[in-house]
Scaffold this motif. Structure first.
Motif, short mmCIF file in Angstrom:
data_model
loop_
_atom_site.label_atom_id
_atom_site.label_comp_id
_atom_site.label_asym_id
_atom_site.label_seq_id
_atom_site.Cartn_x
_atom_site.Cartn_y
_atom_site.Cartn_z
N LYS A 17 -36.76 -19.53 28.25
CA LYS A 17 -35.58 -18.69 27.27
C LYS A 17 -34.87 -17.71 27.91
N HIS A 18 -35.25 -17.09 28.84
CA HIS A 18 -34.56 -15.89 29.37
C HIS A 18 -33.64 -16.61 30.36
N THR A 22 -29.57 -16.25 30.45
CA THR A 22 -28.87 -15.87 31.75
C THR A 22 -27.69 -16.79 31.85
N LEU A 23 -28.17 -18.03 31.93
CA LEU A 23 -27.11 -19.36 32.10
C LEU A 23 -25.85 -19.10 31.04
N SER A 24 -26.34 -18.79 29.96
CA SER A 24 -25.10 -18.81 28.90
C SER A 24 -24.23 -17.52 29.16
N ALA A 25 -24.86 -16.55 29.69
CA ALA A 25 -23.86 -15.33 29.95
C ALA A 25 -23.42 -15.50 31.40
N TYR A 26 -23.82 -16.07 32.43
CA TYR A 26 -23.58 -16.21 33.65
C TYR A 26 -23.89 -17.59 34.27
N ARG A 47 -32.35 -6.28 29.27
CA ARG A 47 -31.03 -5.76 28.83
C ARG A 47 -30.42 -6.71 27.64
N GLY A 48 -30.81 -8.11 27.69
CA GLY A 48 -30.31 -9.11 26.92
C GLY A 48 -29.06 -9.65 27.42
N SER A 49 -28.65 -10.80 27.10
CA SER A 49 -27.39 -11.59 27.43
C SER A 49 -26.01 -11.09 26.88
N SER A 50 -25.95 -10.37 26.04
CA SER A 50 -24.60 -9.83 25.38
C SER A 50 -23.64 -9.38 26.51
N LEU A 51 -22.46 -9.43 26.65
CA LEU A 51 -21.37 -9.12 27.48
C LEU A 51 -20.22 -8.34 26.54
N VAL A 52 -20.63 -7.99 25.40
CA VAL A 52 -19.67 -7.60 24.49
C VAL A 52 -20.13 -6.24 23.85
N ASP A 53 -19.44 -5.11 23.87
CA ASP A 53 -20.04 -3.94 23.39
C ASP A 53 -19.92 -3.75 21.67
N GLU A 54 -20.93 -3.37 21.12
CA GLU A 54 -20.97 -3.17 19.78
C GLU A 54 -19.88 -2.11 19.19
N PRO A 55 -19.29 -2.69 17.91
CA PRO A 55 -18.17 -1.79 17.47
C PRO A 55 -18.63 -0.31 17.51
N GLY A 56 -17.73 0.70 18.06
CA GLY A 56 -18.01 1.98 17.99
C GLY A 56 -18.86 2.60 19.07
N ASP A 57 -19.24 1.54 20.20
CA ASP A 57 -19.96 1.95 21.21
C ASP A 57 -19.07 2.65 22.25
N SER A 58 -19.21 4.26 22.06
CA SER A 58 -18.45 5.03 23.05
C SER A 58 -18.99 5.09 24.41
N LEU A 59 -20.13 4.41 24.63
CA LEU A 59 -20.65 4.30 26.09
C LEU A 59 -20.43 2.93 26.76
N HIS A 60 -19.84 2.23 26.01
CA HIS A 60 -19.32 0.98 26.49
C HIS A 60 -20.87 0.27 27.08
N SER A 63 -20.20 -2.77 29.47
CA SER A 63 -19.30 -3.20 30.22
C SER A 63 -19.54 -3.71 31.75
N GLU A 64 -20.60 -3.16 32.15
CA GLU A 64 -21.16 -3.65 33.68
C GLU A 64 -21.68 -4.99 33.54
N MET A 65 -22.29 -5.29 32.23
CA MET A 65 -22.72 -6.91 32.14
C MET A 65 -21.34 -7.97 32.03
#
Length: 120
Positions: A17-18, A22-26, A47-60, A63-65
């Motif tokens: 599953k993981h 990982t393949l879906s993100a990378y 950390r999960g596979s999302s590459l997108v910040d949540e709305p309002g995420d001031s820490l971003h 971003s590294e993902m």
């Protein structure tokens, strides 16, 4: 659960599953050497596979993902470890030292392979 049963479930269900996540993100995962594939799968596992910040995420937080994907797509794989280490900014060293140490080990694995981890 006894350990052999837990390992079996991990290998047959959780790990595939993981790897898929990982393949879906990378999508370039299979082009990497084994230690780098392992580091990236560990990162997504934790950390999960999302590459997108949540709305309002001031820490971003993602971003590294996202930058890792760009680095891999542009042939700059050697720069990925720096992004993995950069994620330490997300956690309080006094309260979440384990998360910071995990990122350091993934970066070490990325840079130097399995021998650098001095696994027992």
């Amino acid at each position: 659960f006894p350990l052999p049963g837990a390992v079996n479930v991990f290998l047959k269900r959780s790990l595939p599953k993981h790897i898929r996540a990982t393949l879906s993100a990378y999508p370039m995962l299979n082009d990497l050497e084994a230690p780098r594939r392992t580091a990236l799968i560990s990162l997504v596992f934790n950390r999960g596979s999302s590459l997108v910040d949540e709305p309002g995420d001031s820490l971003h937080r993602r971003s590294e993902m996202a930058l890792i994907r760009t680095l891999l797509a542009t042939g700059r794989a050697d720069d990925v470890a720096d992004q993995i280490e950069s994620m330490a900014r997300l956690w309080d060293p006094a309260a979440e030292r384990g998360l910071i140490d995990r990122r350091k080990r993934e970066a070490t694995l990325w840079r130097s392979g399995f021998a650098a981890l001095q696994l027992d």
